[in-house]
Design a protein around this motif. Structure first.
Motif, short mmCIF file in Angstrom:
data_model
loop_
_atom_site.label_atom_id
_atom_site.label_comp_id
_atom_site.label_asym_id
_atom_site.label_seq_id
_atom_site.Cartn_x
_atom_site.Cartn_y
_atom_site.Cartn_z
N ASN A 2 62.51 43.12 42.73
CA ASN A 2 62.06 44.18 41.84
C ASN A 2 61.88 43.63 40.43
OD1 ASN A 2 62.17 46.06 43.92
ND2 ASN A 2 64.25 46.68 43.42
N VAL A 3 60.71 43.89 39.85
CA VAL A 3 60.36 43.30 38.57
C VAL A 3 60.13 44.38 37.52
CG1 VAL A 3 58.75 41.78 37.35
CG2 VAL A 3 59.24 41.38 39.77
N LEU A 4 60.65 44.13 36.32
CA LEU A 4 60.40 44.99 35.16
C LEU A 4 59.57 44.19 34.17
CD1 LEU A 4 60.87 47.46 33.32
CD2 LEU A 4 63.02 46.40 32.60
N LEU A 5 58.42 44.75 33.76
CA LEU A 5 57.52 44.08 32.83
C LEU A 5 57.78 44.60 31.42
CD1 LEU A 5 54.23 44.37 34.92
CD2 LEU A 5 55.90 42.51 34.94
N ALA A 6 58.13 43.71 30.50
CA ALA A 6 58.43 44.11 29.13
C ALA A 6 57.48 43.42 28.16
CB ALA A 6 59.88 43.79 28.78
N ASP A 7 56.57 44.20 27.61
CA ASP A 7 55.62 43.69 26.62
C ASP A 7 55.12 44.89 25.84
OD1 ASP A 7 53.72 40.88 26.42
OD2 ASP A 7 52.94 42.71 25.48
N ASP A 8 54.94 44.74 24.53
CA ASP A 8 54.53 45.89 23.73
C ASP A 8 53.02 46.11 23.76
OD1 ASP A 8 54.26 43.52 22.31
OD2 ASP A 8 54.54 44.46 20.37
N HIS A 9 52.29 45.30 24.53
CA HIS A 9 50.85 45.49 24.68
C HIS A 9 50.57 45.98 26.11
CE1 HIS A 9 51.01 42.65 21.26
NE2 HIS A 9 50.01 43.38 20.82
N ALA A 10 50.05 47.20 26.22
CA ALA A 10 49.80 47.79 27.53
C ALA A 10 48.81 46.98 28.35
CB ALA A 10 49.29 49.22 27.36
N ILE A 11 47.83 46.39 27.69
CA ILE A 11 46.82 45.62 28.43
C ILE A 11 47.43 44.38 29.06
CG2 ILE A 11 46.04 44.20 26.46
CD1 ILE A 11 43.16 44.66 27.53
N VAL A 12 48.45 43.80 28.40
CA VAL A 12 49.15 42.64 28.97
C VAL A 12 49.93 43.07 30.20
CG1 VAL A 12 50.93 40.90 28.58
CG2 VAL A 12 49.27 41.42 26.78
N ARG A 13 50.60 44.21 30.10
CA ARG A 13 51.37 44.70 31.25
C ARG A 13 50.45 44.99 32.43
NH1 ARG A 13 53.70 48.06 27.19
NH2 ARG A 13 52.83 49.92 28.19
N ARG A 27 57.77 43.58 43.66
CA ARG A 27 57.42 44.99 43.42
C ARG A 27 57.71 45.32 41.96
NH1 ARG A 27 60.22 50.37 44.94
NH2 ARG A 27 62.05 49.06 45.16
N VAL A 28 56.70 45.73 41.24
CA VAL A 28 56.89 46.14 39.84
C VAL A 28 57.46 47.56 39.84
CG1 VAL A 28 55.77 46.62 37.64
CG2 VAL A 28 55.01 44.67 39.02
#
Length: 217
Positions: A2-13, A27-28
């Motif tokens: 299970n993966v959590l994506l942390a970035d302040d740019h939505a397009i990067v996520r 799985r995100v």
């Protein structure tokens, strides 16, 4: 996993989600745009791996990594950021990060890194391994540090940074953005390096980097 994506740019996520969706074993389970969001997501979801941008609001680099691992000791943190300062890389690994990648790297490197982290390795972007040469923090045996070769002309850590970036085809403008310096300063660093090594072009710098064992792109 299970993966959590942390970035302040939505397009990067969104890009990361698209890339990771091709991997059947991942799985995100959540996204975060700030340090506060990360804590909320970790309390809500069972997260195995966190991809972390060090430039996010509320994120304080190595202290933040230590804080997260103190609260979630089974969590693996893979830093994915634009910051390529050697001291920041070493601090993140010393704090317990499972890996350190640059946003400017090849997407395939992220996939390989995640697989290595799953196996318990500590990974770092190929272009950044000179920053941890000789460090015990990097114990993956898959590849040796790339800067073990000694330059016939002694180079400073900053000069090695510039040399590695030139070898990857990074322009002076992008180099300035990555190193947090002006375009003029980036150009000056490159010119000084060529003068010091008595070389006359980016191609010659790249060839020199390859002889030292630095990767070229």
């Amino acid at each position: 996993m299970n993966v959590l994506l942390a970035d302040d740019h939505a397009i990067v996520r969104e890009g990361l989600k698209l890339l990771l969706s091709t991997l059947p074993h991942l799985r995100v389970v959540g996204e975060a745009g700030s340090a506060r969001d990360i804590h909320a997501q970790l309390r809500t979801h069972d997260v195995d791996l966190l991809t972390l941008d060090l430039g996010m609001p509320g994120v304080t680099g190595a202290p933040f990594i230590r804080e997260l691992l103190a609260g979630f000791p089974r969590l693996k943190i893979l830093v994915l950021t634009a910051n390529i300062e050697p001291r920041v890389i070493r601090a993140a690994l010393d704090a317990g990060a499972a890996g350190y990648l640059t946003k400017h790297g090849d997407p395939a490197e992220l996939v390989t890194a995640i697989e290595a982290v799953q196996q318990g390795d500590v990974v770092i972007a190929a272009s950044m391994r000179y920053a941890t040469a000789g460090s015990d923090a990097l114990h993956s045996a898959s590849e040796p540090p790339v800067a073990e070769a000694t330059s016939p002309v002694p180079l400073t850590p900053r000069e090695l940074q510039v040399l590695a970036l030139v070898a990857h085809g990074v322009t002076a403008r992008d180099m300035g953005a990555r190193l947090g310096i002006s375009l003029l300063t980036a150009r000056k660093h490159r010119e000084n390096l060529m003068r010091k090594l008595e070389l006359h072009s980016a191609a010659e710098l790249t060839a020199y980097a390859v002889r030292l064992g630095l990767p070229a792109g």
